[in-house]
Design an enzyme around this catalytic site. Structure first.
Site, short mmCIF file in Angstrom:
data_model
loop_
_atom_site.label_atom_id
_atom_site.label_comp_id
_atom_site.label_asym_id
_atom_site.label_seq_id
_atom_site.Cartn_x
_atom_site.Cartn_y
_atom_site.Cartn_z
N ASP A 66 28.79 -18.67 -27.54
CA ASP A 66 28.99 -17.23 -27.31
C ASP A 66 30.42 -16.85 -27.71
OD1 ASP A 66 26.44 -16.68 -26.33
OD2 ASP A 66 27.23 -15.41 -24.71
N ASP A 80 26.41 -23.82 -24.80
CA ASP A 80 25.98 -22.45 -24.49
C ASP A 80 27.20 -21.54 -24.42
OD1 ASP A 80 24.27 -20.33 -23.60
OD2 ASP A 80 25.04 -20.66 -21.58
N LYS A 85 34.20 -33.28 -21.31
CA LYS A 85 35.11 -33.15 -20.17
C LYS A 85 35.24 -34.55 -19.57
CE LYS A 85 37.47 -30.62 -17.22
NZ LYS A 85 38.73 -29.95 -17.60
N ASP A 135 37.77 -27.26 -22.00
CA ASP A 135 38.68 -26.15 -21.67
C ASP A 135 39.68 -25.94 -22.81
OD1 ASP A 135 39.68 -28.67 -20.99
OD2 ASP A 135 40.64 -28.01 -19.14
N TYR A 137 20.57 -28.07 -17.83
CA TYR A 137 19.43 -27.16 -18.00
C TYR A 137 18.13 -27.82 -17.56
CZ TYR A 137 21.73 -23.45 -20.65
OH TYR A 137 22.51 -22.39 -21.04
C1 IPM Z 1 21.10 -19.07 -25.47
C2 IPM Z 1 20.75 -18.27 -24.25
C3 IPM Z 1 19.81 -19.09 -23.38
C4 IPM Z 1 20.56 -20.34 -22.95
C5 IPM Z 1 19.24 -18.36 -22.16
C6 IPM Z 1 18.59 -17.05 -22.55
C7 IPM Z 1 18.30 -19.22 -21.39
O1 IPM Z 1 21.88 -17.89 -23.56
O2 IPM Z 1 20.21 -19.36 -26.29
O3 IPM Z 1 22.28 -19.43 -25.63
O4 IPM Z 1 21.28 -20.33 -21.95
O5 IPM Z 1 20.39 -21.36 -23.63
MN MN Z 2 23.72 -18.57 -24.44
#
Ligand code: IPM
Ligand code: MN
Length: 352
Positions: free
Chosen positions: A247, A243, A187, A219, A142
């Site tokens: 999710d 990240d 990884k 993975d 990032y």
């Molecule tokens: C998160 C989001 C952010 C990230 C984006 C919106 C930049 O997906 O907070 O996980 O990738 O960190």
């Molecule tokens: Mn995210």
């Protein structure tokens, strides 16, 4: 305690859920005799529209002067579909993380029994799953060196020893306070940065003999998370892997709209829902305020105000049990409750 809270409502449904988070914070503070003041500041698309910057200097100063930031959401579709846009709301989020030194992102993955049926996983796999992901938030790809021209592009997954040590320490300490099982996700079979993480974790592990530390390739971790989510207690990992895995983690619970998060580090900590700005729902009073409200619980717990945090969690659970729910999680035949009604019900519960 005296709280100075910076409130960053942001975009989309942000302002509506923010209002409920603030009301809950106020109610709990009154009940427990804490003083609280709220300082509002701009961020995201709202800030771009008003002052041309998604994380303006003024907002930074307001955050720095506060004890905690209550953040809601940023993002607006008008920027998503415009590849020529010079500034994007998301840059505000990244700037906030970097400028406040928020290197540790804590994302609990918790299930609520009454919502388990919404999980894409089988009931018996997911019921009772309870782990937290600790994601490194200010390093890696990032923020590493980037380059792009017409023929090539790269992002650098740079990590230094101090960056790795401080986030691993957070991981070990969380594990200590929970079920004492830490999974370091990397990884290391391919990436040099991962090999450094693993080496440092192995050096540190003997200082935490009470923690059962294991290592897993990312993975494999992604697979394990859907096959046996109850395996995990605390996961610690680098920015990009975190990240993606968070999710995945949030959706397996079936209650993504209920999950809060905390970002902590060098300066003021930030508490926010993990869901986004849901622009389509803006102004309709249908957004679920629970993730924002639970982020207030995390805020209290961060300051070791456990009873305050517990009361917020209890109020949220009571609202679910009473079927005072926003439409996306309402049971058949349940009444209609919007963002404001759910928030008001929880505030009443807290005051009782
Ligand atoms: C998160 C989001 C952010 C990230 C984006 C919106 C930049 O997906 O907070 O996980 O990738 O960190
Ligand atoms: Mn995210």
């Amino acid at each position: 305690m005296e709280f100075k809270i910076a409130v960053l409502p942001g975009d989309g449904i942000g302002p509506e859920i923010s209002e409920q988070g603030v009301a809950v914070m106020q109610a709990v503070c009154e009940k427990f005799g804490h003083q609280v003041t709220f300082q509002y500041a701009l961020c995201g698309a709202d800030a771009i529209d008003k002052v041309g910057d998604p994380f303006p200097e003024d907002t930074f100063r307001t955050c720095m002067a506060a004890d905690a930031v209550l953040f809601s959401a940023v993002g607006d579709p008008k920027y998503d579909n415009d590849p020529t846009a010079k500034v994007r709301p998301e840059q505000g989020l990244l700037a906030m993380r970097k400028q406040l030194g928020l290197f540790a992102n804590i994302r609990p993955v918790e299930t609520f029994d009454c919502l388990v049926h919404k999980s894409p996983l089988k009931d018996e796999l997911v019921r009772g799953a309870d782990f937290i992901c600790i994601r490194e938030l200010t390093g890696g790809m990032y923020f590493g060196e980037k380059y792009q021209d017409n023929d090539k592009a790269y992002d650098t997954n740079y990590y230094s020893r101090p960056e790795v040590e401080r986030i691993l320490k957070v991981g070990f300490e969380y594990a200590r306070r929970r079920r004492r099982h830490l999974t370091v996700v990397d990884k290391a079979n391919v990436l040099a940065s991962s090999r450094l993480w693993r080496q440092i974790a192995k050096e540190m592990a003997p200082q935490y003999p009470d923690v059962d530390t294991d290592f897993m390739y990312v993975d494999n971790a992604a697979m394990r998370m859907v096959q046996e989510p109850k395996f995990f207690d605390v996961i610690v990992t680098e920015n990009t892997f975190g990240d993606i895995l968070t999710d995945e983690g949030s959706c397996i619970t079936g209650s993504m709209g209920l999950l809060p998060s905390a970002s902590t580090g060098e300066h003021t900590p930030v508490f926010e829902p993990i869901h986004g700005s849901w622009p389509q729902a803006k102004g309709q009073n249908i957004a679920n305020p629970l993730a924002q409200i639970l982020s207030v619980a995390m805020l209290f717990e961060y300051f070791d105000l456990q009873a305050e945090g517990r009361l917020v969690r209890e109020a949220v659970r009571a609202s679910l049990d009473a079927n005072v729910r926003t439409p996306e999680i309402q049971v058949e035949g349940g009444g209609h409750f919007g963002t404001r009604e759910v928030g008001a019900w929880i505030v009443d519960y807290i005051k009782k």
